[in-house]
Scaffold this motif. Sequence first.
Motif, PDB file in Angstrom:
ATOM      1  N   SER A   1      -4.943   1.191 -11.905  1.00  0.00           N
ATOM      2  CA  SER A   1      -5.232   0.932 -10.290  1.00  0.00           C
ATOM      3  C   SER A   1      -6.663   1.479  -9.954  1.00  0.00           C
ATOM      4  N   TYR A   2      -7.459   2.144 -10.889  1.00  0.00           N
ATOM      5  CA  TYR A   2      -8.581   2.243 -10.814  1.00  0.00           C
ATOM      6  C   TYR A   2      -9.651   1.551 -11.622  1.00  0.00           C
TER       7      TYR A   2
ATOM      8  N   ILE B   1      -3.168  12.226  -8.572  1.00  0.00           N
ATOM      9  CA  ILE B   1      -2.486  11.604  -9.930  1.00  0.00           C
ATOM     10  C   ILE B   1      -2.221  12.527 -10.895  1.00  0.00           C
TER      11      ILE B   1
ATOM     12  N   LYS C   1       2.923  -1.034  -3.413  1.00  0.00           N
ATOM     13  CA  LYS C   1       2.141  -0.837  -4.417  1.00  0.00           C
ATOM     14  C   LYS C   1       1.553  -1.973  -5.076  1.00  0.00           C
TER      15      LYS C   1
ATOM     16  N   ASN D   1      -2.210  -3.097  -4.755  1.00  0.00           N
ATOM     17  CA  ASN D   1      -2.916  -3.179  -6.456  1.00  0.00           C
ATOM     18  C   ASN D   1      -3.457  -4.632  -6.541  1.00  0.00           C
TER      19      ASN D   1
ATOM     20  N   CYS E   1      -5.069   9.083  -5.758  1.00  0.00           N
ATOM     21  CA  CYS E   1      -4.397   7.623  -5.969  1.00  0.00           C
ATOM     22  C   CYS E   1      -5.212   6.478  -5.173  1.00  0.00           C
ATOM     23  N   ASN E   2      -5.732   5.462  -5.792  1.00  0.00           N
ATOM     24  CA  ASN E   2      -6.329   4.575  -5.323  1.00  0.00           C
ATOM     25  C   ASN E   2      -5.435   3.523  -4.524  1.00  0.00           C
TER      26      ASN E   2
ATOM     27  N   CYS F   1      -2.311   4.444  -2.614  1.00  0.00           N
ATOM     28  CA  CYS F   1      -1.646   5.094  -1.269  1.00  0.00           C
ATOM     29  C   CYS F   1      -2.704   5.966  -0.706  1.00  0.00           C
TER      30      CYS F   1
ATOM     31  N   SER G   1      -1.941  11.114  -2.652  1.00  0.00           N
ATOM     32  CA  SER G   1      -1.358  11.927  -3.588  1.00  0.00           C
ATOM     33  C   SER G   1      -2.248  12.119  -4.747  1.00  0.00           C
TER      34      SER G   1
ATOM     35  N   TYR H   1      -2.120   4.441 -14.124  1.00  0.00           N
ATOM     36  CA  TYR H   1      -3.663   4.754 -14.289  1.00  0.00           C
ATOM     37  C   TYR H   1      -3.898   5.318 -15.806  1.00  0.00           C
TER      38      TYR H   1
ATOM     39  N   GLN I   1       0.773   8.537 -13.736  1.00  0.00           N
ATOM     40  CA  GLN I   1       1.298   7.761 -12.486  1.00  0.00           C
ATOM     41  C   GLN I   1       1.387   8.546 -11.241  1.00  0.00           C
ATOM     42  N   CYS I   2       0.808   7.815 -10.274  1.00  0.00           N
ATOM     43  CA  CYS I   2       1.000   8.583  -8.664  1.00  0.00           C
ATOM     44  C   CYS I   2       2.218   9.020  -8.475  1.00  0.00           C
TER      45      CYS I   2
END
Length: 1275
Positions: free
Chosen positions: A1218-1219, A1257, A1108, A1112, A1249-1250, A1252, A1255, A1240, A1232-1233
């Motif tokens: 992360s976006y 978010i 992660k 990121n 999720c950006n 993984c 999943s 996020y 979170q993811c």
Amino acid sequence: MFTKSLVKSKRVKSISFHPKEPMVAIGLHNGGIRLFNYESNKLLKEYNDHEGAVRGVDFHISEPFFVSGGDDKIVRVWSYESHQIKYFLEGHSDYIRCVQFHKEYTWLLSCSDDMTLRLWDYPEERCISVITGHENFVMNLSFHPTQDLIISVSLDKSIRIWDYSSLEDRPLIKDANDGLHGSVTDSQDQEKWKEKEKGKGKGGIRSKFLNFNMFQMFDIIPKFVLEHHEDGINWGCFHPTQSLIASASDDHTIKIWQISEEKAWLVTTLSGHTDSVASVVFDHFDKDTLISNSEDGTMKIWSLSKQKCIKTIHDISPDKFWCLAHHPTAPLYACGHDNGTILFKLRKTKTPIVETKNGVVYISDMVIKEFNLKNHETTTLLNLKKRSSFSFVDQLSVSSKSDAYALISEENFEVFYKANYGDTKYLKYVGTGKDLFFLSPTRVVFLSEEGNISIKQLNEEKRIRIFKQKETLYSRIFSSYPGTILVYYSGKLGILDLEQKIIAKKITVEELKNVVWSKDKQYLALVCKREIVICNRKLKKMTSIEENQKKIKSARWGNINAIFYTTKSQLKYLLLNGESGTVKTLENSPCFIGKIHNNNIIYFDQNQKMYVTKIKSNDYLLKIALEEKKTGQINKLMKETKFPGHSMARYLKNKGYPNIALPLVKDPKIKFDLAILSNDLEVAFSLAKRLDNEIYWKRLATVAMKNGNIDLVEKCYQRSKDFGKLSFLYLISGNTENLNKIYKICQNKNLPNLIFQNSLFLNSIEERIEMLIQNGRTSLAYLLANNNGLLELAEKIKNEYLNNDEKKIQNLLKFQEQKKQESNLLLTPTPIIKNTNNDKNKNQNQNNWPLLRIERESKINLSMDSNLNEQTIEKAQGGWGMDGMDNLDDLQFGLDFEVSNNNNNDNDDDNTEEPQGGGGGGWDTDLNLENLIPEDELKELNSSLTKNKETSGFGNDLFIPPRHGKSHSEKLLETSEIPVEFIASGQFDIAMKLLNRQIGITNFKPLKDIFLKIYLSSNNTLKHFPLIKSISNPIIKKNKKKTMRTISPTDLEFLENDLLQNAYGAASKGNFSLALENFRNILFLIPFLIIEKREEQQHVYQLIKICKEYINGFSLEMERKKVQNEKSQIRLLEMAAYFTHCELQQTHLTLALRSAMLLSLKIGNHINALSFAKRLLEISTIKSFSEQAKKLIPYCKKNLSNKIEIDYDERNPFVICSYSYTPIYKGSEKIQCPYCNADYLPKYLNQICNVCKLSKIGLQCDGLTILKTPQKFKK
């Protein structure tokens, strides 16, 4: 206090409970009377005959009457069935304050502002006595519950106790002939009365006595006069069992009085109210409690033994209270105020019960007792009367060894435990909280007042707070399996892992009251106010039932398949498969179940009285036996119980037991359907003969073919006259004789299609040629003859039918030559089964498919004698062949198709007489094996048979196959939660649902290749016969515990030592895109790991975190390099600064700090550059980087300023979205993811999720399960 119902109305002046029905009468200040059902919260009826306030109402204990009195000075007796006034009593000259029925006699008592009490015989509508003595308004009165006493209170500050026993001894008052009015007390006087009545008639002695009574009223002299109040008295009442009186006064006090036969005296004065005390009543269930309400708007609960107020209720009503009433048989109370009525309970009426292995532990009269169901003995475990400070107990908790007990009363608890094993002395621990239960005899868990879960070691002072919900507090907790507890909050029930302090599973449930675990801890029942939900131990819903009309009182598991529960008056059950029903109606309602074992039920009523009874519901017992597949029990119940035929048969059919339903039905059509479903071909055949319809014969033929019963198939085709299928049957069985007969039948019936078909089956070329010629197919006839070498016949066709057309013949021969290479001559196929019908000495059943002879286990025969033995069977060996057509010799060509039978007549099919030994000739009972085989050969056969029994273990030739087991995939469906095992066995959909539930994966596109590789590499394929699908099985291996494991396509060592190192190498070389691909591949593979060691969980956790952080950080850096223009200097520097806060390896973090340091220096942000330089010096192992930082530090200190302002505060902890690649500072809202835990901003909720790329978010998930022994952990 528990509020049961709120009734809004005008000012309430009087209340009365019905003794049996859930009904209350409310007298209003505006002159109305309302009858209200407090169970359904519905107004039943409203009466408005009174003029002025209705100050007194009372229900009769047995008759459908209630009485009312008010400001119009009239006493009215009403019938609440006809809603009419039954009796009309006049006599008072001022407001009537109170009215009451006597429990035994037809008497009615009333008091008034005219300072008198009046005793009425209401059926006669006459006054028996006028009681005088008070000097001011008489406010209240009451009959004594057991003695001949009356209490009255007045504004003259006095309490008067009246003795009316003198009235009871006078025959003038009662009517001896009318049972409603009572009877003369002396038996001799009664006989004299009857004799006089016979001789006198209507104007005799009875009239004389009545006239005398009407003119001579007897005053009742008071027994005691009590005068200690300083102001007028509003209320007075007797204690239900003790010689006590309570009085409420305008002097703001309550006084308790003791009375005896000779005197009465003041016991104590209870002070606490700040205004006039309106009313007071004794608690009829807790004899030590007194309840009062006042015009100060409060209600108080008093302890008689402690002589003080133990609870004050302020928020029940903002208005003044005017009256108070108690239910005569239930712990229910009602108080009236300015805006309505409140019905309430002081405490729970449920007896505190704990189910044990052999019975129940419960509390009765503050004594802990145990009832043993085996010997029906009750033993005292602990007397709480001197040990406990509680006057009542809401909950009881018992340790597993029954040597420690916890009492919970409202929000307080007391624990009695032994310091050491074997001690006889109990220690006591007192605390504040609820829902307490034992983790061990000296360790408890409970919910504190603040809503936090606390664990207490009783022999230590340390108190451990283990979990606290940030947003919402817990409202309830319940026991669970070891290492976990159940928590209830915000309408959700979850499983809290005590070790990891996470809530692994959740289920939404409203108004939860209790949780009841099954005996094997595999299922739990969630008992709500009007619903029961059954879940497995993972909180997956199995089934539920809702009671719309009645509340659920209690619930207990009977066995692993059924839970019993009670409503107010009924005992019901719910099975795991969703079946439900009523067992019985309970007499002592409401009831609370203590334990159910072997159809015995222990239950308690609201008076803490225990009952033990048997469950005699055959409907329930049959459903349980069907669920558990207990054939013997089913057989017994079906014989003992007369179930409704068609409805029960329909139920059994739907449940998959048509063989059991078969004997219940008489309708031949329904019975035929059941016989077909249960594969009972014998019954189906006999019924088909009765019905004799083509539809039934075809259905039976289809089922017989599936069962390989060729003989029965032949009979069915014969009966249905299905010559086409019959022909094919003879073809595959090689029965050419019958095939020829069918051919002749078709010729006689002129069936051209079947004639041609049978000629093909018989390979009769000449017949086919003749058929083609007759139907004008001469060209085909010529080709057929020429192709099969019948040249003379071909020449004949050529001359007679083709007219020697050479051109046409050449075209036909050319076509024949073209097709010769592609075709073969048609030959009769080899029979699939061997025909033995021509051999008369052989059993006709040899034509059937070779099947295993297996005894049926579940067939129930209700009409067969259960005493059938081996001797009976031996006598029946000769007649089990089915009747019907044995051959086609007797067919009459050209006529309707008939079936001949040499042994039986179809008209005798319904004969149900038992087969006898002689006379019929069909059972051959005169034959004996010993008479047919020589004695020496018989001995040899017996000896060989004995040897076979010894060696084979079977005493007959029946083959009993092994029970159908479960495949590897089926076992996984029941036990596993590891996704890779489902993928390996081909259960892709289940694996996807599992991954979605565990870590919120919704984008499965990146995982498609992994799914396919796992399946292909985890399965082997076994090929066998052509055109039959290959068998695919998962590859499995044995572990150290000798249990089967699915082989994982990857392992943790490969991820750490290969993929991770490759990603690190690409990062060191600056190939961020390749590094991103490797890190993301690791995240793609982690959900498909199988680990067997608990320590490896932390490695997986660390690996996810590393991926992660790198994904990121590198995504951030690649995004930064896209920004080229100088106007974006702020954004460039911000992103470089954020990159330095990613948790990277030391070498990579050094490179990030150096880049941010130089960029800050270039832009002119010396403060930021100084900060980065200091951080670089702390971790750098590269000499050149360290020297650069050392040079830069003094330069930046001289020019300590920033040229531009950026959104970066290194002192305030933050994470990176992360976006948007912006900081989320501590305390700010974030999501979170559920898989990689990337952070996020809330606006990105429900996006993919950006990091993984898998999943969604913000989803709430259970956590990834990859440990083979199912243990969940959260990253």
